[in-house]
Write a protein that holds these residues in place. Sequence first.
Motif, mmCIF file in Angstrom:
data_model
loop_
_atom_site.group_PDB
_atom_site.id
_atom_site.type_symbol
_atom_site.label_atom_id
_atom_site.label_comp_id
_atom_site.label_asym_id
_atom_site.label_seq_id
_atom_site.Cartn_x
_atom_site.Cartn_y
_atom_site.Cartn_z
ATOM 1 N N UNK A 187 0.833 -1.208 0.000
ATOM 2 C CA UNK A 187 0.000 0.000 0.000
ATOM 3 C C UNK A 187 0.867 1.258 0.000
ATOM 4 N N UNK A 188 2.029 1.134 0.600
ATOM 5 C CA UNK A 188 2.924 2.279 0.749
ATOM 6 C C UNK A 188 3.478 2.768 -0.578
ATOM 7 N N UNK A 190 1.905 2.110 -3.664
ATOM 8 C CA UNK A 190 0.904 2.166 -4.734
ATOM 9 C C UNK A 190 0.520 3.606 -5.063
ATOM 10 N N UNK A 217 -5.871 4.997 2.532
ATOM 11 C CA UNK A 217 -4.851 5.766 1.800
ATOM 12 C C UNK A 217 -4.791 7.204 2.303
ATOM 13 N N UNK A 218 -5.964 7.738 2.746
ATOM 14 C CA UNK A 218 -5.968 9.109 3.263
ATOM 15 C C UNK A 218 -5.182 9.229 4.557
ATOM 16 N N UNK A 219 -4.942 8.095 5.231
ATOM 17 C CA UNK A 219 -4.162 8.135 6.476
ATOM 18 C C UNK A 219 -2.674 8.292 6.198
ATOM 19 N N UNK A 220 -2.286 8.117 4.942
ATOM 20 C CA UNK A 220 -0.876 8.205 4.598
ATOM 21 C C UNK A 220 -0.553 9.589 4.053
ATOM 22 N N UNK A 221 0.665 10.003 4.293
ATOM 23 C CA UNK A 221 1.068 11.323 3.848
ATOM 24 C C UNK A 221 1.184 11.391 2.325
ATOM 25 N N UNK A 223 2.768 12.105 -1.078
ATOM 26 C CA UNK A 223 4.182 12.098 -1.431
ATOM 27 C C UNK A 223 4.568 13.334 -2.224
ATOM 28 N N UNK A 231 -2.227 8.983 -3.500
ATOM 29 C CA UNK A 231 -2.721 7.791 -4.180
ATOM 30 C C UNK A 231 -4.240 7.669 -4.126
#
Lengths: 328, 328
Positions: A187-188, A190, A217-221, A223, A231
């Motif tokens: 997931x990181x 994609x 995905x919204x929980x990830x920063x 890029x 993403x």
Amino acid sequence: MDLDALIAGVKDGDRRALSRAITLVESGRADHRAQATALLDAVKDPDRQALRIGLSGTPGVGKSTFIERFGLMLTGQGKRVAVLAVDPSSTRSGGSILGDKTRMEQLSRDANAFIRPSPSQTELGGVARRTREVIALCEAAGFDVVIVETVGVGQSETIVAQMTDIFTLLLAPAGGDELQGVKRGIMEIADLVLVNKADGELKAQANRTCADYAGALRLLRKRDGDPEGFPKALTVSAMDGTGIETAGSEIQELARYRKETGHWDRTRAAQNRHWFNDAVRQGILRHLTRDAATRDQMDDLGAQVAEGGVAPSAAAKQVLDRLFPPGE
Amino acid sequence: MDLDALIAGVKDGDRRALSRAITLVESGRADHRAQATALLDAVKDPDRQALRIGLSGTPGVGKSTFIERFGLMLTGQGKRVAVLAVDPSSTRSGGSILGDKTRMEQLSRDANAFIRPSPSQTELGGVARRTREVIALCEAAGFDVVIVETVGVGQSETIVAQMTDIFTLLLAPAGGDELQGVKRGIMEIADLVLVNKADGELKAQANRTCADYAGALRLLRKRDGDPEGFPKALTVSAMDGTGIETAGSEIQELARYRKETGHWDRTRAAQNRHWFNDAVRQGILRHLTRDAATRDQMDDLGAQVAEGGVAPSAAAKQVLDRLFPPGE
């Protein structure tokens, strides 16, 4: 083999020449390796850049059906498409997850498509380096899009992400705890998560799965170099074609954005440097492991270190002192 | 310096000896390095294993308050606790995020606690290797728990995860899009996500944030060797102490489970092997970069490769042919 004829053939986009060039690149023989290195350097052309798409997904999510549908859409737009595979565990099918071309029956008959099975090497690092070189050959042969397929095992995704421009994860609809099936780490990397089988009875479930992943995905920063909204998670149906064009235009949009911002060129430069450093490192390590004394010492000390019998730094000092005697 | 006295002092758990040993390990001087390597090998004792806990969190989430509260709970249970830091970007505070011991005022005065600032090296790899060795010294000195603090920058989390038994991520309550603040990759290695500041006005928001992360963690595959329910998300309040004991017992429970299943020993063995291989690789590369001709060639070819002027494999061949002339 006439190397000059092969170089000219690849540059002309000749499929037989390309196939022979790939076989040369995949060969393990030392004389072939020297020819392959010369070939790769001779055919490279900075003006020919394909859009390189990595596609990952566990068995059963419909990767072949998706690639067939997606590939036919691209050839229908007049684009030339190459499909490659990285599959370190592929001995089961005689060295290739794509060995059975009936998996992509229509696409394999398309004059603008080129499907190449995964080489039957067992070591992932070796397969990966060869795949990067095969991508370079396909670019030199004038392909517009190169799709690199990988199954969700081990580190193959990270390696494929290091040689592609855009990384796509294909998933099947799932409920509740089944969602745990996504391997940590994927997931990181994609750029796009596609939930397949959004048709018939599974449609509602696909929408829910897609919403779950969009939330995760919204929980990830975000890029650096990505536009708002990436993403992104989308639903598709490889069977009836729903969402395939949208997926294609999202990929094109992301590629366009990254080219505009300079992110594309910076990433390619960093990837090239990575593979250069990797090749030097691997070459040095290969040279060392060919040396029986070093190999034995590393094995022996490695076992002692694992058991706690010797500290890692003290063990390393023994190896280094033998390789580069102090005072030399 | 009398190395034998230092070895005996560390083994006795003498704090002054430990401090001097750490200074020796952190030194960049070649003669100090040789002594440090001998020291590390002499003090190691497979029967002394601390529980090594990695703790990551961006500035402002309350890491120091948490460590102070958590550490005092442990020393209250009669345990000896060491607190270390990995912070590659720490020049801002004179080389240490822990330089200001007032950050953990009570804990720093506790006779059973040992707080050591991050060394002021600029290269992350170097800081990491030294930190791993400082952990080994603290274990040899008989500490029961070693907490390794890191800020959420770059690859420091992955490196800290390679030298600890349990990895903890500390977060602050956040709403909606603010959740994007978690760096990609960190969620992947966390055993425990702790949402801090679950007190006063932020309590409800902390509960919501915790539920969001619990949901996201369920999307990831359970790792081998983990019991049901891990990785887990919990709320804590470092300010009023809520949840600190629960966090402590969850960590103990996970450690116990992993010891019982053999996962603990296998992980430590793999980590030792990793640091041995890393030390050999770094030693070889250090030897090569000290060689001016190799360094210049790598720089020069690296720039050409990045620009696409030469293929990575062809560039690597030039370096390797010079290092190991063919026919030798």
